[in-house]
Write an enzyme that holds these catalytic residues in place. Structure first.
Site, mmCIF file in Angstrom:
data_model
loop_
_atom_site.group_PDB
_atom_site.id
_atom_site.type_symbol
_atom_site.label_atom_id
_atom_site.label_comp_id
_atom_site.label_asym_id
_atom_site.label_seq_id
_atom_site.Cartn_x
_atom_site.Cartn_y
_atom_site.Cartn_z
ATOM 1 N N SER A 151 41.225 36.368 46.662
ATOM 2 C CA SER A 151 42.180 35.716 45.771
ATOM 3 C C SER A 151 43.118 36.779 45.217
ATOM 4 O O SER A 151 42.771 37.967 45.172
ATOM 5 C CB SER A 151 41.438 35.032 44.616
ATOM 6 O OG SER A 151 42.334 34.635 43.585
ATOM 7 N N TYR A 164 34.680 34.565 38.209
ATOM 8 C CA TYR A 164 35.500 34.429 39.410
ATOM 9 C C TYR A 164 36.283 35.710 39.679
ATOM 10 O O TYR A 164 36.272 36.239 40.800
ATOM 11 C CB TYR A 164 36.454 33.247 39.230
ATOM 12 C CG TYR A 164 37.305 32.939 40.441
ATOM 13 C CD1 TYR A 164 36.784 32.241 41.524
ATOM 14 C CD2 TYR A 164 38.637 33.340 40.498
ATOM 15 C CE1 TYR A 164 37.565 31.953 42.639
ATOM 16 C CE2 TYR A 164 39.424 33.049 41.601
ATOM 17 C CZ TYR A 164 38.883 32.358 42.669
ATOM 18 O OH TYR A 164 39.662 32.081 43.767
#
Length: 254
Positions: A151, A164
């Protein structure tokens, strides 16, 4: 795309979103795909249908797809799943570590259990599957490819998503370390860093005009990406066109 026809590919978290698009795109290039799902085979059934439709559309003969159940965060599952994929496809050439979760909560309210859960799936799962794939590449004495779907938040902090962000930062280091360790064995390890991407999991902001504007206002190309655009990059990194690329994260963020 060069070098993908006939390759055997395992996509974790292949039941929807980016994972589904990756599985379908590989099939369109003539690759055989193993689609990992977590609990219910129905989670991956739609992907399997799309793979079959894609295979028919491009008239590729001999392309196979299989469904493999497994929780990537559990070592026994990861070992069995990678083994089953390789056995049913007749070998393994490419692993796409796509399975991932996120939990939104202010960091001071984040429980250790939730923090551990996100790292277990996103980071530990990627390590376990990569380890098993690399073992098979080495045993077979053949080149192999590992692609980690990380990401932009492996570099850009994401408030309220501490687990995350930390897990994706760990995946960045996992990518570069494995790439250095196994480059001489013909094993390439790269990552894709998606930005805002339209998938079923984020329909809430996609369908909300105000939230959609807030997200897209920060993107130079003023729109979110699509899962298929991420899939195209995954196939490129697995192809012969990327034969001299390893240890890199290719950001796909507009």
């Amino acid at each position: 795309m060069r070098g993908l026809d006939g390759k055997n590919v395992l996509v974790t978290g292949g039941g929807s979103g980016i994972g589904q698009a990756i599985a379908v795109r590989f099939a369109s290039y003539g690759a055989n795909v193993a689609i990992n799902y977590l609990r219910d085979p129905q989670e991956a059934a739609d992907t399997e249908e799309q793979v079959h439709a894609c295979v028919r559309r491009v008239r590729q003969h001999g392309v196979r797809d299989v469904l493999v159940q497994g929780d990537v965060s559990r070592e026994d599952d990861a070992v069995r799943m990678v083994g089953a994929a390789a056995e049913q496809l007749g070998g393994l050439d490419v692993l796409v570590n796509n399975a991932g979760i996120q939990i939104s909560r202010p960091s001071h309210e984040l429980s250790s259990a939730d923090f551990d859960k996100v790292l277990a799936v996103n980071l530990r799962g990627a390590f376990l599957c990569a380890r098993e794939a690399i073992r098979r590449f080495l045993e077979a004495g053949t080149p192999g490819v590992v692609i980690n779907v990380t990401s932009v938040h492996q570099r850009i902090p994401k408030p309220d998503y501490l687990g995350y962000s930390v897990s994706k930062g760990g995946m960045r280091n996992l990518t570069t370390t494995l790439a250095l360790e196994y480059a001489a064995s013909g094993i390439r390890v790269n990552a894709i860093g998606p930005g805002a991407t339209i998938t079923p999991i984020n329909r809430a902001w996609v369908d909300d005009p105000v939230k959609k504007e807030q997200v897209e206002a920060h993107i130079p190309i003023p729109r979110a990406g699509t899962a298929d655009e991420m899939a195209g990059i995954a196939c490129f990194l697995a192809s012969d066109d990327a034969a001299y690329i390893t240890g890199q994260t290719l950001y796909v963020d507009g």
